[in-house]
Every structure is written in structure tokens, then in C-alpha cells.
Scaffold this active site. Structure first.
Site, PDB file in Angstrom:
ATOM      1  N   HIS A 164       0.842  -1.198   0.000  1.00 34.22           N
ATOM      2  CA  HIS A 164       0.000   0.000   0.000  1.00 34.22           C
ATOM      3  C   HIS A 164       0.876   1.246   0.000  1.00 34.22           C
ATOM      4  O   HIS A 164       2.082   1.157   0.241  1.00 34.22           O
ATOM      5  CB  HIS A 164      -0.948   0.020   1.203  1.00 34.22           C
ATOM      6  CG  HIS A 164      -0.282   0.210   2.515  1.00 34.22           C
ATOM      7  ND1 HIS A 164       0.307  -0.831   3.206  1.00 34.22           N
ATOM      8  CD2 HIS A 164      -0.089   1.313   3.270  1.00 34.22           C
ATOM      9  CE1 HIS A 164       0.809  -0.376   4.327  1.00 34.22           C
ATOM     10  NE2 HIS A 164       0.601   0.937   4.402  1.00 34.22           N
ATOM     11  N   HIS A 211       7.676  10.867  -6.761  1.00 36.18           N
ATOM     12  CA  HIS A 211       6.282  11.078  -7.123  1.00 36.18           C
ATOM     13  C   HIS A 211       5.593   9.729  -7.264  1.00 36.18           C
ATOM     14  O   HIS A 211       6.241   8.694  -7.261  1.00 36.18           O
ATOM     15  CB  HIS A 211       6.157  11.902  -8.407  1.00 36.18           C
ATOM     16  CG  HIS A 211       6.671  11.226  -9.638  1.00 36.18           C
ATOM     17  ND1 HIS A 211       8.007  11.178  -9.964  1.00 36.18           N
ATOM     18  CD2 HIS A 211       6.020  10.574 -10.637  1.00 36.18           C
ATOM     19  CE1 HIS A 211       8.157  10.528 -11.108  1.00 36.18           C
ATOM     20  NE2 HIS A 211       6.974  10.138 -11.530  1.00 36.18           N
ATOM     21  N   GLU A 244       1.527  11.682 -11.028  1.00 39.78           N
ATOM     22  CA  GLU A 244       1.650  11.573 -12.482  1.00 39.78           C
ATOM     23  C   GLU A 244       0.578  10.629 -12.991  1.00 39.78           C
ATOM     24  O   GLU A 244       0.265   9.629 -12.343  1.00 39.78           O
ATOM     25  CB  GLU A 244       3.037  11.021 -12.848  1.00 39.78           C
ATOM     26  CG  GLU A 244       3.226  10.748 -14.318  1.00 39.78           C
ATOM     27  CD  GLU A 244       4.547  10.025 -14.643  1.00 39.78           C
ATOM     28  OE1 GLU A 244       4.780   9.776 -15.829  1.00 39.78           O
ATOM     29  OE2 GLU A 244       5.311   9.704 -13.707  1.00 39.78           O
TER      30      GLU A 244
END
Length: 132
Positions: free
Chosen positions: A7, A62, A108
Site C-alpha cells: 500500500h 512522485h 503523475e
């Protein structure tokens, strides 16, 4: 032995605001929500939003989410019309949009995958790139 990603937990300053962003703008499925957090899913991804103080970073870290190529343009138009902030312009293989969530986490949306990236890199390798 590790067998995959379990996770991702993201610190958020306002659970309700981030819940709204990830569910209503990005399309995550809500699973649970409480005063200090929320559990969401997207395909096999489990995302935890956890109330905490947030410190944004100035590096390239990211989180990228997949999208089908045929859905990319319509999805990006919807995101842009909602007022997202872009933090980078795509210069790599495939279509990508880089944007911030309400707490400044770098996200993204990308229409490629590891195989398509490696094929592009074989044609145009990064400096001192080595393949295995």
C-alpha cells in the site's frame, strides 16, 4: 520474500479535502473514512490518506498512476479544468501529466508501462544506462 507493493500512505493536512480530490477528481474507490484518515483503492492499489503535518519535498519523488492511451486526453482535460497545478512537463516516452494533490504531493498520470519505457530507452538510452 517480498512479492509486491502492499500500500501507499500519504500524509494529508485535511482528510476531507484529500478524500474529495482522490475520489471525485482522480476516480479512486472509497473503502473507509474516519477522522484521521481514509482507505481508498484503484485497481489493486491500496491508498491510505493519513492526517498529519505535511512537508513537501523538492526532489523527483512522485506517484504515477496508469491510464489507457485512448482515455488520456479526455482525462487530462477534465483534470486541467478542475484547476490542478502542473509541476513538470513530460519529456519521456508516452503521454504523462505531472500535477500536485491538495497537499503538494507530486502525482503523475502515465499511459505507458515498464516495457514501453525500456523499449524507448533501448533506442535512446540515458547516460551510462545498463540493461539486465
Amino acid at each position: 520474500m517480498l512479492n509486491g507493493l502492499n500500500h501507499i500512505t500519504i500524509a494529508v493536512s485535511d482528510v476531507s479535502r484529500s478524500f474529495d480530490f482522490y475520489v471525485n477528481r482522480l476516480g479512486f474507490t472509497p473503502k473507509a473514512k474516519w477522522a484521521g484518515g481514509a482507505y481508498l483503492s484503484l485497481g489493486n492499489l491500496w491508498l491510505c490518506l493519513s492526517a498529519d503535518s505535511v512537508a513537501t519535498r523538492e526532489d523527483y519523488t512522485h506517484y504515477a498512476f496508469s491510464i489507457r492511451s485512448e482515455d488520456f486526453d479526455v482525462y487530462v482535460k477534465k483534470l486541467k479544468s478542475s484547476g490542478i497545478t502542473e509541476w513538470k512537463i513530460n519529456k519521456s516516452e508516452g503521454k504523462s501529466i505531472y500535477f500536485l494533490d491538495p497537499d503538494g504531493h507530486k502525482l503523475e498520470i502515465h499511459d505507458g508501462n515498464l516495457d514501453s519505457r525500456l523499449r524507448a530507452c533501448i533506442k535512446h538510452p540515458y547516460e551510462k544506462m545498463e540493461f539486465f
